[in-house]
Design a protein around this motif. Structure first.
Motif, PDB file in Angstrom:
ATOM      1  N   ILE A 171      19.269   6.829  21.687  1.00  0.00           N
ATOM      2  CA  ILE A 171      20.168   5.864  22.307  1.00  0.00           C
ATOM      3  C   ILE A 171      21.514   6.539  22.567  1.00  0.00           C
ATOM      4  N   PHE A 172      21.933   6.559  23.811  1.00  0.00           N
ATOM      5  CA  PHE A 172      23.224   7.137  24.188  1.00  0.00           C
ATOM      6  C   PHE A 172      24.154   6.003  24.611  1.00  0.00           C
ATOM      7  N   VAL A 173      25.251   5.842  23.877  1.00  0.00           N
ATOM      8  CA  VAL A 173      26.196   4.757  24.137  1.00  0.00           C
ATOM      9  C   VAL A 173      27.409   5.303  24.894  1.00  0.00           C
ATOM     10  N   ALA A 174      27.554   4.876  26.136  1.00  0.00           N
ATOM     11  CA  ALA A 174      28.727   5.237  26.939  1.00  0.00           C
ATOM     12  C   ALA A 174      29.814   4.215  26.623  1.00  0.00           C
ATOM     13  N   SER A 218      29.063  11.249  17.273  1.00  0.00           N
ATOM     14  CA  SER A 218      30.154  10.756  18.106  1.00  0.00           C
ATOM     15  C   SER A 218      31.059  11.906  18.509  1.00  0.00           C
ATOM     16  N   ASN A 219      31.685  11.790  19.682  1.00  0.00           N
ATOM     17  CA  ASN A 219      32.677  12.799  20.066  1.00  0.00           C
ATOM     18  C   ASN A 219      34.095  12.373  19.698  1.00  0.00           C
ATOM     19  N   GLU A 220      34.217  11.238  19.016  1.00  0.00           N
ATOM     20  CA  GLU A 220      35.472  10.859  18.366  1.00  0.00           C
ATOM     21  C   GLU A 220      35.219  10.933  16.858  1.00  0.00           C
ATOM     22  N   SER A 221      36.044  10.288  16.046  1.00  0.00           N
ATOM     23  CA  SER A 221      35.869  10.371  14.606  1.00  0.00           C
ATOM     24  C   SER A 221      34.538   9.755  14.192  1.00  0.00           C
ATOM     25  N   GLY A 231       8.943  11.000  12.906  1.00  0.00           N
ATOM     26  CA  GLY A 231       9.810  10.666  14.009  1.00  0.00           C
ATOM     27  C   GLY A 231      11.208  10.282  13.559  1.00  0.00           C
ATOM     28  N   PHE A 232      12.019   9.764  14.499  1.00  0.00           N
ATOM     29  CA  PHE A 232      13.424   9.504  14.179  1.00  0.00           C
ATOM     30  C   PHE A 232      14.075   8.584  15.193  1.00  0.00           C
ATOM     31  N   THR A 233      15.253   8.099  14.813  1.00  0.00           N
ATOM     32  CA  THR A 233      16.173   7.405  15.716  1.00  0.00           C
ATOM     33  C   THR A 233      17.483   8.178  15.739  1.00  0.00           C
ATOM     34  N   LEU A 234      17.982   8.473  16.922  1.00  0.00           N
ATOM     35  CA  LEU A 234      19.282   9.127  17.071  1.00  0.00           C
ATOM     36  C   LEU A 234      20.158   8.280  17.979  1.00  0.00           C
ATOM     37  N   VAL A 235      21.358   7.953  17.494  1.00  0.00           N
ATOM     38  CA  VAL A 235      22.336   7.212  18.288  1.00  0.00           C
ATOM     39  C   VAL A 235      23.517   8.137  18.564  1.00  0.00           C
ATOM     40  N   VAL A 236      23.824   8.324  19.830  1.00  0.00           N
ATOM     41  CA  VAL A 236      24.904   9.211  20.261  1.00  0.00           C
ATOM     42  C   VAL A 236      25.957   8.376  20.974  1.00  0.00           C
ATOM     43  N   GLU A 237      27.188   8.440  20.495  1.00  0.00           N
ATOM     44  CA  GLU A 237      28.273   7.655  21.078  1.00  0.00           C
ATOM     45  C   GLU A 237      29.270   8.561  21.790  1.00  0.00           C
ATOM     46  N   ALA A 238      29.422   8.350  23.091  1.00  0.00           N
ATOM     47  CA  ALA A 238      30.466   9.035  23.853  1.00  0.00           C
ATOM     48  C   ALA A 238      31.708   8.154  23.826  1.00  0.00           C
ATOM     49  N   ALA A 239      32.370   8.130  22.682  1.00  0.00           N
ATOM     50  CA  ALA A 239      33.491   7.216  22.470  1.00  0.00           C
ATOM     51  C   ALA A 239      34.733   7.613  23.248  1.00  0.00           C
ATOM     52  N   ASN A 267      43.949   4.647  30.649  1.00  0.00           N
ATOM     53  CA  ASN A 267      43.861   4.743  32.114  1.00  0.00           C
ATOM     54  C   ASN A 267      43.921   6.187  32.595  1.00  0.00           C
ATOM     55  N   GLN A 268      43.280   7.067  31.863  1.00  0.00           N
ATOM     56  CA  GLN A 268      43.219   8.487  32.213  1.00  0.00           C
ATOM     57  C   GLN A 268      41.949   8.735  33.030  1.00  0.00           C
ATOM     58  N   SER A 269      42.066   8.638  34.337  1.00  0.00           N
ATOM     59  CA  SER A 269      40.898   8.682  35.209  1.00  0.00           C
ATOM     60  C   SER A 269      40.137   9.993  35.100  1.00  0.00           C
ATOM     61  N   GLY A 270      40.866  11.102  35.133  1.00  0.00           N
ATOM     62  CA  GLY A 270      40.214  12.403  35.081  1.00  0.00           C
ATOM     63  C   GLY A 270      39.443  12.619  33.798  1.00  0.00           C
ATOM     64  N   ARG A 271      40.049  12.282  32.689  1.00  0.00           N
ATOM     65  CA  ARG A 271      39.376  12.496  31.411  1.00  0.00           C
ATOM     66  C   ARG A 271      38.228  11.513  31.200  1.00  0.00           C
ATOM     67  N   MET A 272      38.353  10.326  31.754  1.00  0.00           N
ATOM     68  CA  MET A 272      37.230   9.392  31.684  1.00  0.00           C
ATOM     69  C   MET A 272      36.019   9.982  32.398  1.00  0.00           C
ATOM     70  N   ILE A 273      36.233  10.521  33.591  1.00  0.00           N
ATOM     71  CA  ILE A 273      35.137  11.119  34.356  1.00  0.00           C
ATOM     72  C   ILE A 273      34.554  12.313  33.606  1.00  0.00           C
ATOM     73  N   GLU A 274      35.408  13.157  33.059  1.00  0.00           N
ATOM     74  CA  GLU A 274      34.929  14.304  32.273  1.00  0.00           C
ATOM     75  C   GLU A 274      34.017  13.861  31.137  1.00  0.00           C
ATOM     76  N   GLU A 275      34.432  12.830  30.428  1.00  0.00           N
ATOM     77  CA  GLU A 275      33.679  12.411  29.250  1.00  0.00           C
ATOM     78  C   GLU A 275      32.348  11.758  29.627  1.00  0.00           C
ATOM     79  N   LEU A 276      32.314  11.080  30.770  1.00  0.00           N
ATOM     80  CA  LEU A 276      31.040  10.533  31.220  1.00  0.00           C
ATOM     81  C   LEU A 276      30.087  11.652  31.627  1.00  0.00           C
TER      82      LEU A 276
END
Length: 449
Positions: free
Chosen positions: A43-46, A152-155, A313-321, A330-339
């Protein structure tokens, strides 16, 4: 360097094509058939991403909408994300632009719904409205004798990922959440930022540790290799392997020196790349990404290698926080980068599944948890994102620094993907069929039985 990257991208596209073709063939069957219960659920959470966020990233990458890899998945629909006591009215959403600012949920409540199928209050992490612990997705995975992990890519204590693993009445109780993850959770993998000995400016070492996300004692126990509960139920503790450096994450991702249990705290205090130095409002990639830290894709591959040691097997949850944090600012460029960093992680994970012949036993889901920033391509109203061409930041407008009650997308591919389309749905005049996040959370539980 550009030539090497082009060769890498070409190889990845080839592997991805194989993976997508295989998944398209296998994405069939009803939920009642045992063949549709995946052994591996990814599961990838945007976090914070709505449909306009997806359009902006796709336009930058390809010059047009619907160009992201997961937008090609065969199962595509929308999802409502309001918290306990809320609602979503399609007619009002498209007739009154400001309506979507009302009744918005947050990452804690949204992820609790996805992890347990239960609506709850904002800021509640893995607990019901009356404060009772809900059975989360990692606990349900553990009951089926499979392994589970969160990235997660945040804390690593961010509410959007913590709700899948622990329980707390406040997403801001960082030390309580981290203590539960370290000493009580049923996770085999936990990865995120939150390193007390590093800041976010090119990994410059701090003069002294800042224990903002975990206590000094829990950090010391991790470093000493004595932290960890009895995960394999043999009556003895199962300590974590603490991993910090890019090199060590890459070794694990490559399949060498794979630990039995991984607690990864990247060498950054709060974020993988979002808080790097330079103009935070620059167009995408105008400020160099931090080459001293692993990519989100590498973190995913490291997690997959560890989890794959369990043959059940397994469950993996990945959060692109970081999508959410950039949208709050409202950082448009960094939002696009992170997506696009999330898209790379999905791409690499699909290729990983394909090379191990796991396509026929896996399900991959990409979804938003809520929308942040009230993004649109028109000022003061709904409207398509306006393209300035491939590789150029599109024209877009933010109308809030907060969450909204907008619908968000779901994309699924693999065994059981069609089950999402069988859920009872309502109709939105813009996005078509939509389901609620509690329905999705309950379906996750059914799929991993």
């Amino acid at each position: 360097m550009k030539q090497e990257k082009a060769v890498h991208n070409q190889a990845m596209c080839s592997k991805l094509s194989i993976a997508l073709v295989g998944f398209l063939v296998l994405s069939c069957g009803s939920l009642d058939s045992p063949e549709v219960h995946p052994e591996r659920l990814l599961i990838f959470v945007a976090n914070g991403a709505g449909f306009y966020h997806m359009d902006a990233a796709s336009i930058f990458k390809t010059g047009h909408v619907k160009g992201l890899i997961f937008e090609q998945f065969p199962t595509r629909l929308a999802m409502s994300t309001y918290a306990y006591g809320g609602s979503y009215d399609s007619k009002r959403a498209w007739s009154d632009f400001n309506y979507l600012k009302e009744g918005a949920g947050d990452s804690a409540a949204a992820s609790t719904a996805l992890a347990s199928g239960v609506k709850t209050h904002r800021a509640f992490v893995g607990v019901s409205p009356d404060g009772q612990a809900t059975r989360n997705l990692l606990e349900k995975t553990y009951r089926s004798y499979r392994s589970a992990g969160i990235v997660s890519n945040e804390s690593f204590v961010n509410a959007g990922i913590a709700a899948f693993a622990v329980h707390n009445r406040s997403g801001n109780s960082y030390h309580e959440i981290s203590n539960a993850l370290i000493n009580k959770s049923l996770a085999t993998v936990v990865i995120g930022a939150g390193n007390p000995w590093f800041d976010d400016r090119w990994n410059k070492k701090l003069d002294h540790a800042v224990f903002g996300y975990l206590s000094q004692q829990d950090w010391q126990n991790l470093a000493d290799g004595v932290a960890g509960n009895d995960l394999d139920r043999d009556g003895q503790g199962d300590p974590w392997d603490l991993v910090e450096s890019k090199k060590d994450f890459e070794r694990i991702a490559e399949g060498t020196e794979v630990p039995d249990r991984l607690f990864g705290i990247i060498q950054a205090q709060s974020s993988l790349n979002r808080n790097r130095p330079g103009n935070a409002f620059a167009a995408p990639y105008k400020v160099a990404r931090n080459a001293q830290l692993p990519t989100l894709a590498t973190l995913c591959l490291a997690a997959l290698e560890v989890l794959d040691k369990n043959p059940r097997g397994f469950t993996l949850v990945v959060e692109a926080a970081s999508i959410d944090f950039a949208s709050h600012a409202n950082q448009s460029g960094r939002m696009i980068e992170e997506l696009l960093a999330l898209e790379e992680a999905v791409q690499e994970s699909l290729a990983w599944l394909a090379t191990r012949d796991y396509l026929k036993t896996s399900l991959v889901v990409v979804l938003g948890d809520h929308e942040t920033g009230h993004l649109s391509g028109q000022k003061g109203k709904h409207g398509p994102i306006q393209s300035h061409g491939k590789g150029e930041q599109p024209k877009l407008f933010w109308h809030s620094y907060e969450h909204t009650n907008s619908l968000v997308p779901i994309y699924a591919i693999g065994i059981g993907a069609k089950a999402f389309l069988s859920l009872p749905s309502r109709r939105d005049q813009q996005y078509g069929s939509f389901v609620d996040n509690t329905q999705v959370g309950k379906l996750f539980s059914e799929l991993i039985q």
